[in-house]
Design a protein around this motif. Structure first.
Motif, PDB file in Angstrom:
ATOM      1  N   ILE A 133       0.848  -1.209   0.000  1.00 50.29           N
ATOM      2  CA  ILE A 133       0.000   0.000   0.000  1.00 50.29           C
ATOM      3  C   ILE A 133       0.874   1.246   0.000  1.00 50.29           C
ATOM      4  O   ILE A 133       0.601   2.209  -0.727  1.00 50.29           O
ATOM      5  N   ILE A 134       1.929   1.244   0.783  1.00 49.95           N
ATOM      6  CA  ILE A 134       2.844   2.385   0.819  1.00 49.95           C
ATOM      7  C   ILE A 134       3.453   2.608  -0.567  1.00 49.95           C
ATOM      8  O   ILE A 134       3.514   3.748  -1.051  1.00 49.95           O
ATOM      9  N   ALA A 135       3.882   1.526  -1.225  1.00 46.43           N
ATOM     10  CA  ALA A 135       4.451   1.657  -2.576  1.00 46.43           C
ATOM     11  C   ALA A 135       3.427   2.257  -3.529  1.00 46.43           C
ATOM     12  O   ALA A 135       3.764   3.122  -4.353  1.00 46.43           O
ATOM     13  N   TYR A 136       2.191   1.837  -3.424  1.00 46.17           N
ATOM     14  CA  TYR A 136       1.118   2.367  -4.275  1.00 46.17           C
ATOM     15  C   TYR A 136       0.882   3.848  -3.996  1.00 46.17           C
ATOM     16  O   TYR A 136       0.849   4.666  -4.919  1.00 46.17           O
ATOM     17  N   VAL A 137       0.726   4.210  -2.730  1.00 50.93           N
ATOM     18  CA  VAL A 137       0.465   5.603  -2.374  1.00 50.93           C
ATOM     19  C   VAL A 137       1.635   6.492  -2.787  1.00 50.93           C
ATOM     20  O   VAL A 137       1.439   7.579  -3.342  1.00 50.93           O
ATOM     21  N   ARG A 138       2.858   6.054  -2.560  1.00 51.11           N
ATOM     22  CA  ARG A 138       4.024   6.853  -2.951  1.00 51.11           C
ATOM     23  C   ARG A 138       4.085   7.011  -4.476  1.00 51.11           C
ATOM     24  O   ARG A 138       4.453   8.080  -4.974  1.00 51.11           O
ATOM     25  N   THR A 139       3.703   5.984  -5.220  1.00 48.84           N
ATOM     26  CA  THR A 139       3.661   6.081  -6.686  1.00 48.84           C
ATOM     27  C   THR A 139       2.633   7.115  -7.111  1.00 48.84           C
ATOM     28  O   THR A 139       2.898   7.945  -7.991  1.00 48.84           O
ATOM     29  N   LEU A 140       1.455   7.090  -6.490  1.00 43.53           N
ATOM     30  CA  LEU A 140       0.427   8.093  -6.788  1.00 43.53           C
ATOM     31  C   LEU A 140       0.914   9.494  -6.437  1.00 43.53           C
ATOM     32  O   LEU A 140       0.709  10.443  -7.199  1.00 43.53           O
ATOM     33  N   GLN A 141       1.551   9.619  -5.280  1.00 51.81           N
ATOM     34  CA  GLN A 141       2.035  10.938  -4.860  1.00 51.81           C
ATOM     35  C   GLN A 141       3.049  11.490  -5.872  1.00 51.81           C
ATOM     36  O   GLN A 141       2.948  12.646  -6.281  1.00 51.81           O
ATOM     37  N   ARG A 142       4.025  10.665  -6.267  1.00 53.31           N
ATOM     38  CA  ARG A 142       5.036  11.139  -7.228  1.00 53.31           C
ATOM     39  C   ARG A 142       4.389  11.557  -8.541  1.00 53.31           C
ATOM     40  O   ARG A 142       4.753  12.592  -9.119  1.00 53.31           O
ATOM     41  N   ALA A 143       3.401  10.789  -9.002  1.00 54.45           N
ATOM     42  CA  ALA A 143       2.712  11.116 -10.262  1.00 54.45           C
ATOM     43  C   ALA A 143       1.933  12.419 -10.156  1.00 54.45           C
ATOM     44  O   ALA A 143       1.591  13.014 -11.177  1.00 54.45           O
ATOM     45  N   ASN A 144       1.654  12.851  -8.934  1.00 55.43           N
ATOM     46  CA  ASN A 144       0.884  14.066  -8.721  1.00 55.43           C
ATOM     47  C   ASN A 144       1.713  15.193  -8.111  1.00 55.43           C
ATOM     48  O   ASN A 144       1.179  16.118  -7.506  1.00 55.43           O
ATOM     49  N   GLY A 145       3.038  15.087  -8.259  1.00 55.38           N
ATOM     50  CA  GLY A 145       3.925  16.170  -7.846  1.00 55.38           C
ATOM     51  C   GLY A 145       4.212  16.261  -6.366  1.00 55.38           C
ATOM     52  O   GLY A 145       4.689  17.276  -5.873  1.00 55.38           O
ATOM     53  N   ILE A 146       3.942  15.198  -5.616  1.00 53.68           N
ATOM     54  CA  ILE A 146       4.192  15.174  -4.175  1.00 53.68           C
ATOM     55  C   ILE A 146       5.372  14.239  -3.938  1.00 53.68           C
ATOM     56  O   ILE A 146       5.307  13.061  -4.298  1.00 53.68           O
ATOM     57  N   PHE A 147       6.421  14.747  -3.346  1.00 54.83           N
ATOM     58  CA  PHE A 147       7.631  13.937  -3.158  1.00 54.83           C
ATOM     59  C   PHE A 147       7.949  13.752  -1.695  1.00 54.83           C
ATOM     60  O   PHE A 147       7.808  14.584  -0.894  1.00 54.83           O
TER      61      PHE A 147
END
Length: 139
Positions: free
Chosen positions: A125-139
């Motif tokens: 879940i963390i990998a998924y959320v971090r992938t979504l965040q990066r795709a949306n400009g959140i690092f």
């Protein structure tokens, strides 16, 4: 009727009214009607993030919304700058899932633990959320 009897009746009526107010059904948001709180761009998923999307849908989406976009009146979006790695490291997600977390950034109330999610599920879940965040400009 004596004054004392009148006071007893007024007290009993007040107690009955208080009981009705306390025990009345509470307004619970309809989980099927809550709208997303943010727009989320979903990138192509691979590896652990793909597994995480499935685990997220099973354990998290009912409160945090489809693609971690939040649900108005129910749960916050995880694709949000508040949850970037510098403010909420991966360990914060592990603790939230295993122990729950007290309300602190939003007004949705405390998050209960999610004991059904294994540590492997949480990592995905963390990998998924971090992938979504990066795709949306959140690092």
């Amino acid at each position: 009727m004596t004054p004392r009897t009148g006071l007893v009746l007024i007290g009993a009526a007040g107690l009955a009214l208080a009981t009705v107010v306390i025990l009345r059904p509470q307004d619970v948001p309809d989980r099927g009607e809550a709208s997303a709180m943010v727009e989320v761009t979903v990138p192509e998923l691979a590896g652990l993030a793909t597994e995480g999307a499935r685990a997220y849908d099973a354990f998290c989406a009912s409160c945090h919304g489809e693609n971690a976009a939040g649900r108005e009146g129910i749960g916050p979006p995880l694709v949000h700058v508040i949850y970037e790695t510098g403010h909420h490291a991966d360990g914060a997600f592990v603790l939230a899932a295993t122990r729950g977390v007290r309300q602190h950034h939003w007004t949705f109330g405390d998050m209960p633990p999610v004991p059904e999610a294994s540590l492997q599920d949480v990592a995905a879940i963390i990998a998924y959320v971090r992938t979504l965040q990066r795709a949306n400009g959140i690092f």
